[in-house]
Design an enzyme around this catalytic site. Structure first.
Site, PDB file in Angstrom:
ATOM      1  N   ARG A  32       0.480  -1.161   0.015  1.00 31.30           N
ATOM      2  CA  ARG A  32      -0.245  -0.297   0.278  1.00 31.30           C
ATOM      3  C   ARG A  32       0.957   1.373   0.279  1.00 31.30           C
ATOM      4  NH1 ARG A  32      -3.953  -0.015   4.881  1.00 31.30           N
ATOM      5  NH2 ARG A  32      -4.898  -1.472   4.308  1.00 31.30           N
ATOM      6  N   HIS A  78      -9.077  -2.594  -7.510  1.00 33.97           N
ATOM      7  CA  HIS A  78      -8.529  -2.168  -6.033  1.00 33.97           C
ATOM      8  C   HIS A  78     -10.039  -2.000  -5.371  1.00 33.97           C
ATOM      9  CE1 HIS A  78      -5.602   0.225  -3.863  1.00 33.97           C
ATOM     10  NE2 HIS A  78      -6.325   1.156  -3.674  1.00 33.97           N
ATOM     11  N   TYR A 122     -17.688  14.839 -13.072  1.00 36.44           N
ATOM     12  CA  TYR A 122     -17.071  15.722 -14.216  1.00 36.44           C
ATOM     13  C   TYR A 122     -16.077  15.664 -14.835  1.00 36.44           C
ATOM     14  CZ  TYR A 122     -21.036  17.264 -10.922  1.00 36.44           C
ATOM     15  OH  TYR A 122     -21.946  17.723 -10.285  1.00 36.44           O
TER      16      TYR A 122
END
Length: 885
Positions: A32, A78, A122
C-alpha cells in the site's frame, strides 16, 4: 462441553499480537504505502494505469470520465474506497505535483492553492504519451509477472515494464508502519544521462553521478540552496534539502500615488500551498512579527504565478524578503528519505543503487521480452516451414485432403505421411485457397527467411549482455529526445541557513555606554545635523552620578569588541545590543556580557571583518602601546579573551584598528600630540598576552586622552612640515587668545570668524576654502574645536614628548583636551557627547581649519559643569550588506 473445549487453541497473546502486527505492517509496507524501486509506483497507481491501458485510453484516444476509470479499478483490481483511487488519479494528472504527469486531465483537477478537484463524474482523463511509451510498452510481451486479482477473476501486473527510472522522475511520498518515504522528483533528461553513464561505467560513484544528476528538479521550479544536503541524500539515503521560492524586488507603479518597492514571488517551493502562504504572511504582518509590508495581492493567472508583496516606503526590501524566507514557507525544507521496496523488502538506497536496481530490472525485462519474441518467431517459423512443405507437395496434399473422410483423419494422415507437427497440420488444413498462388508462396518463403534472420539476432541478444545494454541505451535516448524538458529548479551553491544579520538592515547606529555600565543602541538618524555652537539633544536619561563614558558609531552588522581595564576583550554583534529610545537609560551591560563587578569597559571597537591585514593597536593609561593581529580576536569565547598583559596598577584604555603602513597620533590632556608610524620598526606585532612598549613621554600632571590612526594612503600624499613658530606667529596668537572681560565678546560671531583665520598662511588655508588635506580634529572638554592639517604633526620616533596640538583659553575652569580624531572627508559628520548625555551631531566642515597653536572655535554650547567626554565620526553611507546580495 468437551467438543467446545477441543476447538479452543491455546495461544500466547504476546506472540499472536507480534505475529499479527508484523503481518499487518508488511502488508501496508509492501502492498500500500511504499513504491517499488523498479517502476516507482504503489499498487493503487499501478492498477489505475493498467486499467486505463486496458480501456484503451491512450494519448491519441478521446478522454473518458474519471468515474468510469475509478469504477474499472474498483471492480477489477482495487477493492477499496473510491475517494482514495480518485485522489491518486488526480495527483498523477497535476503538473504541480508530478514532474512529468502520467495522466492527462480534462477539467478541474485542483490547484496549487489546495483547491479540491471537481467530482469524478465531471472530470475526464486519458494516459499521457510518456506513460504509454515509458511505462506500459511491452506489457503484453511477458516482460513482467501477472498475478490474480483479489477475487481471482482477473490478472494484474506485479510491476510495470518501465523504461525510465520513474521513481526518481516523479518522486514519491508515503507513510507506512514504522517507516516513511519521501523521494524528490528529477529531470528526465538528467536521469537518462546518469543511466547512460552507469551503463558505460558500472564502477561510477554517487558523487560522479551528480555530474549528470546534480539534484532534484521540482515541478514548481524554485531554488535549491546548497549542494551538501543533496550529496547527503544521494550518498546516505537521507538529507534535508532547502528549497526557496523565486522572488524579485521591483518598483510597482500605482495610479495617483508614488511608486513603491514590492517583492514579486513567481515560483514557490515544492508542495507549498499558495493560499496558505499568503494567509501566513498576513498573519505575521498583523502580529507585527514582520515589519515593512503594506499590502499583499495574488495576481496569479493562467500565464503563471505572481504574488505581489507591496512594501512600506521606509522598508528595506532585502530585509523583508529575508524575514519572509525565515518565517514563511517561501523557504522550506524537503526531508529526502530514499526508501523503496527492493526485492520485496523496504530499503534505504543511494542514487547509484536506485539506478542499478532499475538497470537490473530493465535488463531482466529486455531478456524476457526477447525470449517472448524469440518464442513467437520460432512458433511462426515452425508454421511457415509446414506451409513450405505443403507447397512443395501441393497436389498430393490436396488429393489427400479431398479423399479423407473428415478433418481429424486428414490431419493424422498429414502428420504420418509428411512428418508434420500437429500445429503444422492444423495450419495446412486452415490454409485458404488464395495462398496457393505463386505470389503467396513467394511471400511465405520471404517471411521464413526474415524470421530466420530475426531468430538469429534474438539469440545473439540473449547471448551477449552488451547487446542488451545497447538496446536499453538506444530506447532511453529516444525517450529523452522526445520527452525531455529543461530544468526548472535552479541549484544555488549558497547554503540555505539564514543568519540573524540577514534579517536586520545594516543601518548606521550610535552605541553609548555610561560610567555605571548602561549600554544602548540608537539609529544615527535619531540625531539630525545641527549648527555649530548649539546645545544638542539629550541622548540618555541618566542618574545624577552617572555620565557617558564611551561613544561610537558603526553599522548593525558589525561586531563590537569590548575591552576592559584588565585587558580582557568581549564580543557582541551590534544588532544584539538592544535598541533604546533617546531618553531611555539603556540596558545594563552585565546582562549582555559576563563582565565581573570589579571590571570596567574602557574601550569599544567596531569590526566589520576580521582581516589578517589589520591590527589592533592598544594603549594603556601607563603609556604602553602594542599592536596585535585583528584575526587573533575572530573567535572570542563567551567569557572573554586576554588581549594584553598589564603591569601592576596599569589599565588598558584605548584600542584602535590599524594597518602596518598606517601611522598613529596620540594626544595628552595638556594638549600635546605625538605622531609616529605603525610599521614593524616602531611597533613590532606582538601576541595577545604581551605588554607592549612605551608610546609617549608625558610631563608632570599630564595624562593620555586618546589616539587615532592615520591611513597609509593619506599619509603617503602628505609633505610633513617642521614645527616653526616664528615671533610674528606668537604675536598673532597672543592677540587672538587675549582674555576678555565679557563672555559675550568671546562668543561674538565676528570674534569667532577672526579666530578662524590661520596664522600660518603658507601651509594652512582659510576655513571654508576647500582644503583637500586630512585634518586632526581637536576637541576640548570646554566645547572648543578645530581642524589642524595633519602635515603640521611631523612624524617622530616613538616615546618622544610630541608637539603642541592646541592652545587653551584662559577660563575660570581650566580647559583640557578631550579627544583628537583623524578626519579625511570634508563631508564627514561627527557626534559629540557630554558627561550629562547631551549629543550633538554636526558637519565637520563647520569647524574651522586652524594651526596647532590656535584655540579653535566653539563647537558645542555646554551647560554649567558639563564637559565633552566623547567624539565619534559618523560612518559614511555604505551599501547595505543585505542589498549587496
Amino acid at each position: 462441553m468437551t467438543t467446545s473445549q477441543e476447538r479452543i487453541i491455546p495461544t500466547d497473546l504476546g506472540n499472536e499480537m507480534s505475529r499479527s502486527y508484523l503481518e499487518y505492517a508488511m502488508s501496508v509496507i509492501v502492498g500500500r504505502a511504499l513504491p517499488d524501486a523498479r517502476d516507482g509506483l504503489k499498487p493503487v497507481h499501478r492498477r489505475i494505469l493498467y486499467a486505463m491501458h486496458e480501456l484503451g485510453l491512450t494519448a491519441d484516444r478521446p478522454f473518458r470520465k474519471c468515474a468510469r476509470v475509478v469504477g474499472e479499478v474498483l471492480g477489477k483490481y482495487h477493492p477499496h474506497g473510491d475517494t482514495a483511487v480518485y485522489d491518486a488519479l488526480v495527483r498523477m494528472a497535476q503538473d504541480f505535483s508530478m514532474r512529468s504527469p502520467l495522466i492527462a486531465g480534462h477539467g478541474n483537477f485542483g490547484s496549487i492553492d489546495n483547491d479540491p478537484p471537481a467530482a469524478m463524474r465531471y472530470t475526464e482523463c486519458r494516459l499521457q504519451a510518456l506513460t504509454s511509451d515509458a511505462l506500459l510498452q511491452d506489457i503484453e510481451s511477458e516482460t513482467v509477472d501477472f498475478v490474480n486479482n483479489f477475487d481471482g477473476s482477473q490478472q494484474e501486473p506485479t510491476v510495470m515494464p518501465a523504461r525510465v527510472p520513474q521513481l526518481l522522475l516523479n518522486g514519491s511520498s508515503g507513510i507506512a508502519v514504522g517507516m516513511a518515504t519521501n523521494i524528490p522528483p528529477h529531470n528526465l533528461g538528467e536521469l537518462i544521462d546518469g543511466l547512460v553513464a552507469l551503463i558505460h561505467n558500472p564502477e561510477i560513484s554517487d558523487i560522479q553521478l551528480m555530474q549528470y544528476i546534480p539534484g532534484p528538479d521540482f515541478p514548481t521550479g524554485g531554488q535549491i540552496l546548497g549542494t551538501g544536503p543533496i550529496k547527503e541524500a544521494y550518498t546516505m539515503g537521507r538529507g534535508s534539502i532547502t528549497m526557496r521560492g523565486v522572488a524579485q524586488i521591483e518598483t510597482v507603479e500605482q495610479r495617483g500615488r508614488p511608486d513603491r518597492e514590492a517583492i514579486i514571488v513567481t515560483e514557490l517551493p515544492y508542495q507549498t500551498n499558495k493560499a496558505a502562504l499568503i494567509e501566513k504572511i498576513a498573519e505575521l504582518v498583523n502580529d507585527k512579527k514582520i515589519e515593512g509590508i503594506a499590502d499583499i495581492r495574488d495576481e496569479s493567472d493562467r500565464d503563471g504565478m505572481r504574488i505581489v508583496i507591496e512594501l512600506k516606503r521606509d522598508a528595506y526590501p532585502r530585509v523583508v524578503l529575508n524575514n519572509l524566507y525565515k518565517q514563511t514557507p517561501i523557504q522550506a525544507n524537503f526531508g529526502a528519505n530514499m526508501l523503496a521496496i527492493v526485492n520485496g523488502e523496504p530499503q534505504v538506497i543511494t542514487l547509484k543503487q536506485f539506478l542499478q536496481v532499475f538497470l537490473d530490472f530493465r535488463i531482466e525485462s529486455i531478456i524476457r521480452r526477447t525470449q517472448y519474441e524469440l518464442r513467437k518467431a520460432e512458433e511462426r517459423d515452425h508454421i511457415l516451414q509446414g506451409l513450405l512443405i505443403a507447397l512443395s507437395h501441393l497436389d498430393q496434399i490436396i488429393n489427400l485432403i479431398r479423399h479423407a473422410p473428415d478433418a481429424p483423419t486428414a490431419k493424422g494422415e498429414l502428420i504420418t505421411t509428411y512428418g508434420l507437427s500437429e500445429a503444422q497440420a492444423d495450419a495446412i488444413l486452415q490454409m485458404q485457397l488464395r495462398r496457393l498462388t505463386a505470389l503467396e508462396a513467394d511471400k511465405i518463403r520471404l517471411e521464413h527467411e526474415e524470421l530466420q534472420a530475426l531468430i538469429t539476432d534474438l539469440r545473439d541478444i540473449l547471448a551477449r549482455r552488451e547487446r542488451i545494454l545497447e538496446i536499453i541505451e538506444n530506447e532511453i535516448k529516444l525517450l529523452k529526445a522526445k520527452y525531455t524538458t529543461p530544468r526548472r529548479t535552479v541549484i544555488s551553491p549558497l547554503e540555505g541557513e539564514i543568519d540573524d544579520r540577514d534579517l536586520i538592515a545594516n543601518e548606521k547606529v550610535v552605541i553609548l555606554v555610561t560610567e555605571q555600565g548602561y549600554i544602548k543602541r540608537m539609529p544615527v538618524n535619531t540625531f539630525e545635523a545641527q549648527s555649530r555652537a548649539t546645545r544638542g539633544k539629550a541622548a540618555a536619561k541618566m542618574k545624577e552620578d552617572d555620565g557617558v563614558e564611551h561613544f561610537l558609531t558603526c553599522c548593525d552588522h558589525d561586531s563590537v569588541l569590548f575591552f576592559s581595564q584588565r585587558g580582557v576583550v568581549y564580543c557582541l554583534k551590534t544588532y544584539q545590543i538592544p535598541v533604546s529610545s533617546r531618553t531611555s537609560r539603556g540596558t545594563p551591560i552585565v546582562q549582555l556580557l559576563p563582565v565581573p563587578k570589579e571590571e570596567k569597559i574602557t574601550s569599544i571597537v567596531p569590526v566589520t571583518e576580521f582581516s589578517r591585514d589589520e591590527y589592533l593597536v592598544m594603549l594603556t593609561n601607563g603609556g604602553y602601546i602594542k599592536k596585535t593581529e585583528l584575526a587573533a580576536f575572530s573567535n572570542i569565547r563567551a567569557n572573554g579573551l586576554i588581549a594584553i598583559s598589564l603591569e601592576e596598577g596599569d589599565q588598558l584604555r584605548w584600542v584602535r584598528r590599524a594597518k602596518v603602513e598606517d601611522s598613529v597620533i596620540i594626544g595628552s590632556r595638556r594638549g600635546m600630540a605625538i605622531h609616529f608610524r605603525c610599521n614593524h620598526a616602531q611597533l613590532r606585532p606582538l601576541g595577545r598576552a604581551t605588554r607592549g612598549v612605551k608610546a609617549m613621554k608625558l610631563r608632570d600632571k599630564d595624562e593620555l586622552v586618546g589616539m587615532d590612526i592615520l591611513p597609509a594612503a593619506i599619509l603617503a600624499t602628505l609633505t610633513t612640515t617642521t614645527d616653526t613658530d616664528t615671533d610674528t606667529e606668537a604675536e598673532i596668537l597672543a592677540t587672538l587668545n587675549t582674555d576678555t572681560d565679557s563672555e559675550a565678546e568671546i562668543e561674538d560671531v565676528e570674534t569667532e570668524e577672526l579666530l578662524e583665520v590661520d596664522v600660518n598662511e603658507e601651509s594652512v588655508e582659510v576655513a571654508g576654502n576647500g582644503s583637500t588635506e586630512p585634518w586632526v580634529l581637536v576637541i576640548t572638554m570646554g566645547g572648543y574645536g578645530k581642524r589642524v592639517p595633519v602635515s603640521q604633526f611631523r612624524l617622530q620616533k616613538r616615546a618622544g614628548q610630541g608637539l603642541m596640538a592646541t592652545k587653551f583659553k584662559n577660563r575660570k575652569i581650566k580647559d583640557q583636551l578631550a579627544t583628537l580624531h583623524i578626519v579625511n572627508n570634508d563631508d564627514a559628520e561627527i557626534m559629540m557627547v557630554t558627561s550629562r548625555g547631551i549629543i550633538i551631531r554636526q558637519a565637520v566642515n563647520a569647524i574651522s581649519i586652524q594651526s596647532r597653536s590656535a584655540t579653535g572655535v566653539r563647537v558645542q554650547r555646554l551647560d554649567e559643569d558639563d564637559v565633552i567626554t566623547g567624539v565619534a565620526i559618523v560612518p559614511p553611507d555604505t551599501v547595505d550588506a543585505t542589498e549587496a546580495e
